[in-house]
Design an enzyme around this catalytic site. Structure first.
Site, PDB file in Angstrom:
ATOM      1  N   TYR A  57       0.829  -1.207   0.000  1.00 26.79           N
ATOM      2  CA  TYR A  57       0.000   0.000   0.000  1.00 26.79           C
ATOM      3  C   TYR A  57       0.866   1.260   0.000  1.00 26.79           C
ATOM      4  O   TYR A  57       0.539   2.246  -0.660  1.00 26.79           O
ATOM      5  CB  TYR A  57      -0.939  -0.037   1.199  1.00 26.79           C
ATOM      6  CG  TYR A  57      -2.180   0.801   1.054  1.00 26.79           C
ATOM      7  CD1 TYR A  57      -2.975   0.741  -0.089  1.00 26.79           C
ATOM      8  CD2 TYR A  57      -2.579   1.652   2.065  1.00 26.79           C
ATOM      9  CE1 TYR A  57      -4.120   1.500  -0.215  1.00 26.79           C
ATOM     10  CE2 TYR A  57      -3.732   2.411   1.954  1.00 26.79           C
ATOM     11  CZ  TYR A  57      -4.488   2.342   0.809  1.00 26.79           C
ATOM     12  OH  TYR A  57      -5.623   3.090   0.686  1.00 26.79           O
ATOM     13  N   LEU A 116       2.019   1.746  -3.545  1.00 28.55           N
ATOM     14  CA  LEU A 116       0.924   2.272  -4.360  1.00 28.55           C
ATOM     15  C   LEU A 116       0.732   3.763  -4.093  1.00 28.55           C
ATOM     16  O   LEU A 116       0.604   4.558  -5.032  1.00 28.55           O
ATOM     17  CB  LEU A 116      -0.372   1.511  -4.071  1.00 28.55           C
ATOM     18  CG  LEU A 116      -1.620   2.076  -4.754  1.00 28.55           C
ATOM     19  CD1 LEU A 116      -1.512   1.963  -6.272  1.00 28.55           C
ATOM     20  CD2 LEU A 116      -2.863   1.380  -4.234  1.00 28.55           C
ATOM     21  N   HIS A 117       0.722   4.139  -2.832  1.00 27.94           N
ATOM     22  CA  HIS A 117       0.557   5.545  -2.460  1.00 27.94           C
ATOM     23  C   HIS A 117       1.649   6.410  -3.102  1.00 27.94           C
ATOM     24  O   HIS A 117       1.360   7.463  -3.683  1.00 27.94           O
ATOM     25  CB  HIS A 117       0.589   5.673  -0.939  1.00 27.94           C
ATOM     26  CG  HIS A 117       0.694   7.074  -0.440  1.00 27.94           C
ATOM     27  ND1 HIS A 117      -0.264   8.037  -0.678  1.00 27.94           N
ATOM     28  CD2 HIS A 117       1.665   7.686   0.288  1.00 27.94           C
ATOM     29  CE1 HIS A 117       0.111   9.177  -0.109  1.00 27.94           C
ATOM     30  NE2 HIS A 117       1.279   8.986   0.476  1.00 27.94           N
ATOM     31  N   MET A 118       2.887   5.955  -3.027  1.00 25.94           N
ATOM     32  CA  MET A 118       3.998   6.721  -3.616  1.00 25.94           C
ATOM     33  C   MET A 118       3.820   6.871  -5.126  1.00 25.94           C
ATOM     34  O   MET A 118       4.053   7.942  -5.686  1.00 25.94           O
ATOM     35  CB  MET A 118       5.332   6.056  -3.287  1.00 25.94           C
ATOM     36  CG  MET A 118       5.724   6.223  -1.838  1.00 25.94           C
ATOM     37  SD  MET A 118       7.218   5.343  -1.326  1.00 25.94           S
ATOM     38  CE  MET A 118       8.270   5.425  -2.718  1.00 25.94           C
ATOM     39  N   VAL A 136       1.068   9.406  -5.835  1.00 20.91           N
ATOM     40  CA  VAL A 136       1.545  10.772  -5.592  1.00 20.91           C
ATOM     41  C   VAL A 136       2.469  11.206  -6.725  1.00 20.91           C
ATOM     42  O   VAL A 136       2.308  12.278  -7.297  1.00 20.91           O
ATOM     43  CB  VAL A 136       2.267  10.876  -4.232  1.00 20.91           C
ATOM     44  CG1 VAL A 136       3.006  12.192  -4.102  1.00 20.91           C
ATOM     45  CG2 VAL A 136       1.280  10.697  -3.085  1.00 20.91           C
TER      46      VAL A 136
END
Length: 188
Positions: free
Chosen positions: A26, A29-31, A34
């Site tokens: 996760y 994925l977040h990186m 962004v």
């Protein structure tokens, strides 16, 4: 409008727990979201459960086929491929219902809240205790993923809540975690 999805399933690993692997996945994925400024991909956890409290072993990404293809073509899964099995991009079933998947934040530690108030307002411990009674503390019963903040470097629990099932989708954008309190994802 979300028309497609792809499942990312955690592979069993005797040395690393599924929640730890899910947190690492996760974070990646977040990186990626962004870095590539993606606001059109939502996430869900098909094995989400309150009893037992778990997000499960699968992370589902929702979006348009072209956006999912571009995201999966990026190198954000580098180093995680031994731990993750990516499915193929598929059409959302026509009979799917819809719901929001959102971050839920809780005031979970009264002592931390009091210390913060003392720093911000210059109050004594007694004044902070009067202003923040023990009754404000809540023990969340929602599943969460343990991740590290990119801005502060501090680890935190990202609690995940589900909205009620709806018959019609609500279009919109998602945050950099693929979550929204208003925009729905297909739920199946």
């Amino acid at each position: 409008m979300t028309t497609h999805y792809i499942d990312l399933t955690l592979a069993p690993d005797p040395e690393v727990s599924p929640p730890h692997l899910l947190g690492a996945l996760y974070e990646r994925l977040h990186m990626a979201m962004v870095q590539h400024r993606i606001e059109s991909v939502g996430v869900s956890f098909p094995q989400y459960s309150l009893a037992p409290r778990t997000l499960g072993h699968r992370l589902r990404l929702h979006g348009q086929a072209a956006v999912l293809e571009r995201l999966m073509a990026e190198n954000w899964l580098k180093g995680a491929r031994d731990h993750v099995r990516a499915g193929t991009i598929a059409h959302v079933p026509a009979v799917a219902t819809h719901r929001t998947v959102q971050r839920r934040q809780f005031k979970t530690n009264v002592e931390r809240l009091r210390r913060r108030r003392m720093r911000r307002k210059g109050e004594s411990a007694e004044q902070a205790a009067q202003a923040i009674p023990a009754s404000v503390e809540r023990r969340p019963n929602l599943p969460y993923v343990w991740i590290r903040s990119r801005s502060s470097g501090q680890p935190f629990c990202l609690f995940i809540g589900m909205g009620p099932l709806q018959s019609e989708p609500v279009p919109g954008t998602y945050n950099s975690y693929g979550l929204s309190g208003t925009t729905t994802i297909p739920w199946f």
